[in-house]
Design an enzyme around this catalytic site. Structure first.
Site, PDB file in Angstrom:
ATOM      1  N   ARG A  50      69.949  37.591  56.036  1.00 37.82           N
ATOM      2  CA  ARG A  50      70.512  38.507  55.294  1.00 37.82           C
ATOM      3  C   ARG A  50      71.102  39.581  56.256  1.00 37.82           C
ATOM      4  O   ARG A  50      70.435  40.324  56.768  1.00 37.82           O
ATOM      5  CB  ARG A  50      69.341  38.990  54.389  1.00 37.82           C
ATOM      6  CG  ARG A  50      69.726  40.378  53.622  1.00 37.82           C
ATOM      7  CD  ARG A  50      70.779  40.142  52.335  1.00 37.82           C
ATOM      8  NE  ARG A  50      70.929  41.103  51.498  1.00 37.82           N
ATOM      9  CZ  ARG A  50      71.802  41.397  50.468  1.00 37.82           C
ATOM     10  NH1 ARG A  50      72.540  40.356  50.406  1.00 37.82           N
ATOM     11  NH2 ARG A  50      71.805  42.357  49.591  1.00 37.82           N
ATOM     12  N   PRO A  85      33.714  36.126  27.094  1.00 38.08           N
ATOM     13  CA  PRO A  85      34.473  37.236  26.770  1.00 38.08           C
ATOM     14  C   PRO A  85      33.688  38.573  26.969  1.00 38.08           C
ATOM     15  O   PRO A  85      34.566  39.585  27.545  1.00 38.08           O
ATOM     16  CB  PRO A  85      34.684  37.073  25.339  1.00 38.08           C
ATOM     17  CG  PRO A  85      34.319  35.539  24.984  1.00 38.08           C
ATOM     18  CD  PRO A  85      33.305  35.245  25.874  1.00 38.08           C
ATOM     19  N   GLY A 134      31.836  26.145  32.763  1.00 37.45           N
ATOM     20  CA  GLY A 134      32.011  27.363  32.032  1.00 37.45           C
ATOM     21  C   GLY A 134      30.804  28.219  32.029  1.00 37.45           C
ATOM     22  O   GLY A 134      29.739  27.924  31.794  1.00 37.45           O
ATOM     23  N   GLU A 164      36.096  34.239  40.550  1.00 39.14           N
ATOM     24  CA  GLU A 164      34.957  34.208  41.687  1.00 39.14           C
ATOM     25  C   GLU A 164      34.692  35.322  42.405  1.00 39.14           C
ATOM     26  O   GLU A 164      33.880  35.345  43.277  1.00 39.14           O
ATOM     27  CB  GLU A 164      35.403  33.067  42.596  1.00 39.14           C
ATOM     28  CG  GLU A 164      36.359  31.891  42.103  1.00 39.14           C
ATOM     29  CD  GLU A 164      35.632  31.191  41.018  1.00 39.14           C
ATOM     30  OE1 GLU A 164      34.643  31.430  40.783  1.00 39.14           O
ATOM     31  OE2 GLU A 164      36.353  30.247  40.855  1.00 39.14           O
ATOM     32  N   PHE A 209      23.438  47.158  42.675  1.00 43.78           N
ATOM     33  CA  PHE A 209      23.651  46.464  41.542  1.00 43.78           C
ATOM     34  C   PHE A 209      23.067  47.055  40.285  1.00 43.78           C
ATOM     35  O   PHE A 209      23.484  46.820  39.053  1.00 43.78           O
ATOM     36  CB  PHE A 209      23.463  45.020  41.628  1.00 43.78           C
ATOM     37  CG  PHE A 209      24.555  44.214  42.408  1.00 43.78           C
ATOM     38  CD1 PHE A 209      25.600  43.870  41.728  1.00 43.78           C
ATOM     39  CD2 PHE A 209      24.331  44.057  43.543  1.00 43.78           C
ATOM     40  CE1 PHE A 209      26.710  43.273  42.506  1.00 43.78           C
ATOM     41  CE2 PHE A 209      25.196  43.323  44.450  1.00 43.78           C
ATOM     42  CZ  PHE A 209      26.459  42.767  43.980  1.00 43.78           C
ATOM     43  N   GLY A 247      31.432  38.914  32.309  1.00 48.04           N
ATOM     44  CA  GLY A 247      32.149  38.355  33.443  1.00 48.04           C
ATOM     45  C   GLY A 247      31.324  38.492  34.947  1.00 48.04           C
ATOM     46  O   GLY A 247      30.736  37.524  35.228  1.00 48.04           O
ATOM     47  N   ARG A 263      34.400  29.895  46.276  1.00 48.60           N
ATOM     48  CA  ARG A 263      34.901  31.039  46.968  1.00 48.60           C
ATOM     49  C   ARG A 263      35.536  30.930  48.386  1.00 48.60           C
ATOM     50  O   ARG A 263      36.555  31.277  48.713  1.00 48.60           O
ATOM     51  CB  ARG A 263      34.050  32.219  47.106  1.00 48.60           C
ATOM     52  CG  ARG A 263      33.618  33.100  45.642  1.00 48.60           C
ATOM     53  CD  ARG A 263      32.620  33.757  45.767  1.00 48.60           C
ATOM     54  NE  ARG A 263      32.152  34.568  44.393  1.00 48.60           N
ATOM     55  CZ  ARG A 263      30.895  34.827  44.229  1.00 48.60           C
ATOM     56  NH1 ARG A 263      29.930  34.436  45.008  1.00 48.60           N
ATOM     57  NH2 ARG A 263      30.582  35.197  42.815  1.00 48.60           N
TER      58      ARG A 263
END
Length: 396
Positions: free
Chosen positions: A280, A146, A142, A375, A395, A149, A255
């Protein structure tokens, strides 16, 4: 004048001769997992996917435990102690069947078990790892919330001390295995920083409702975790992890499995396209005889086997203790993105049949939409590599 050595024949299934990099044990691991997946998953997975369920998950977990696939690259406590390459080969074969099955194994071994193995106390390891390695106990991890992320540092789940106990409250979202787990590794804010907690799921205040109405990873159990003043003993905390470095190292390990697994999904779609193109017929001959179809197959083969070769390289680096997180981001970014393109191209070769669950292309393509995000999203891995290449942090 010496004669030129005789070249081995060209193998359409292994055009680069990558299998020559594997030893007998590697091949045995790969072939064992492939046989299990073909026998146990492929006959039913389209039906599971259509119904949006994974029946018999506990039985599947026990069988995977018997294969040694759970916590496969960990040592001791009933774990197989396999090499990183062998674990990667297993992930490839499992995801060639379905991403949901590989996710079950990845979350169990590379996230929940890895966290306990690396950061847990001896008592935590002895209590949980043997049961998890055998598949008797299923675990979940966990971290994602919500509203948080890609930015786990902003998580709202909180654990506070109350006498000699911890009291844990919060919510986690998109948790594989959550509704069937016996134990959850939950990350939470504390006065000391972010800490991990080993949470038995039968504790009062803990709930894990299953998430429904998914159009991806439908043959997988995905849940929300709800912790409402869950009381835990002092020794529930993982003693070896403080801060984000703990959960992020677990994600890097998971990952790595995705780097391999994505190529399994791609291989399944490529093989289906090749088989279809050979049989085919249109305009009086197999469609594989037309230039445009051959161009598509050639491009798919190039990206598929480049991706497998990249996965092998990263596996050898991991086995040598030299694999950096940025290199894992490199692999995940490339291999998932290319796998998605291979699945979509396979769908075009299959034509209208490509949208049918009689063929794997659409199922794998929709599954990979989740694999692309979890991930670490594409954007996060691009920024990880951008920072490594420039030395500048985008970032913030």
């Amino acid at each position: 004048m010496t004669a030129s050595p005789k070249l081995p024949p060209f193998d359409p299934a292994d055009p680069l001769g990558i299998d020559e990099l594997l030893d007998a044990e590697d091949l045995a691991v790969r072939d064992t997992v492939r046989r299990w997946a073909v026998r146990r998953v492929l006959p039913d997975v389209a039906d599971w996917y259509e119904k949006g369920e994974l029946p018999g998950i506990r039985e599947l977990a026990r069988e995977l435990g018997e294969l040694g696939a759970l916590g496969m690259s960990l040592s001791g406590y009933g774990c197989a102690g396999a090499s990183a390459v062998q674990y990667g080969l297993a992930c490839l074969e499992l995801e060639a069947a379905d991403s949901g099955i590989r996710s079950l194994v990845s979350v169990q071994g590379s996230l929940a078990m890895y966290a306990i193995h690396r950061f847990g106390s001896e008592e935590q390891k002895q209590t949980w790892l043997p049961r998890m390695a055998s598949g008797e106990a299923i675990g979940c991890f966990g971290l994602t919330e919500p509203d948080h992320g890609s930015d786990p540092a902003s998580m709202r789940t909180y654990a506070k001390r109350d006498g000699g106990d911890w009291v844990l409250s919060g919510r986690k979202m998109w948790i594989t295995n959550g509704s069937v787990a016996s134990v959850a590794v939950v990350w939470a804010q504390t006065e000391e920083g972010i800490r991990g907690f080993v949470v038995p799921t039968d504790r009062p205040g803990f709930a894990a409702p299953e998430i429904r109405h998914k159009w991806s990873l439908r043959a997988s159990v995905t849940s929300e975790l709800i912790m409402d003043d869950v009381r835990l003993p002092a020794d529930a905390v993982l003693p070896g992890a403080v801060g984000l470095k703990g959960p992020l190292s677990c994600l890097s390990h998971a990952r790595y499995g995705i780097v391999w697994g994505a190529m399994g999904a791609a291989r399944a779609c490529f093989e289906a396209a090749v088989d279809y193109a050979r049989t085919r017929e249109q305009f009086g001959k197999p469609i594989g005889g037309f230039q445009l179809t051959q161009a598509k197959l050639a491009d798919m083969a190039v990206e598929l086997h480049k991706g497998i070769l990249l996965a092998h390289h990263l596996g050898r680096r991991m086995d040598a203790g030299r694999l950096r997180p940025e290199q894992v981001s490199f692999g995940k970014l490339n291999n998932v993105r290319e796998a998605m393109e291979i699945c979509r191209t396979a769908r075009t070769i299959l034509g209208a049949n490509g949208i049918s669950l009689e063929y794997p292309a659409m199922r794998h393509a929709t599954n990979l939409e989740s694999v692309l995000t979890y991930e670490g999203t594409v954007e996060m891995h691009q920024l990880v590599l951008g920072k490594a290449l420039t030395g500048l942090d985008a970032f913030r």
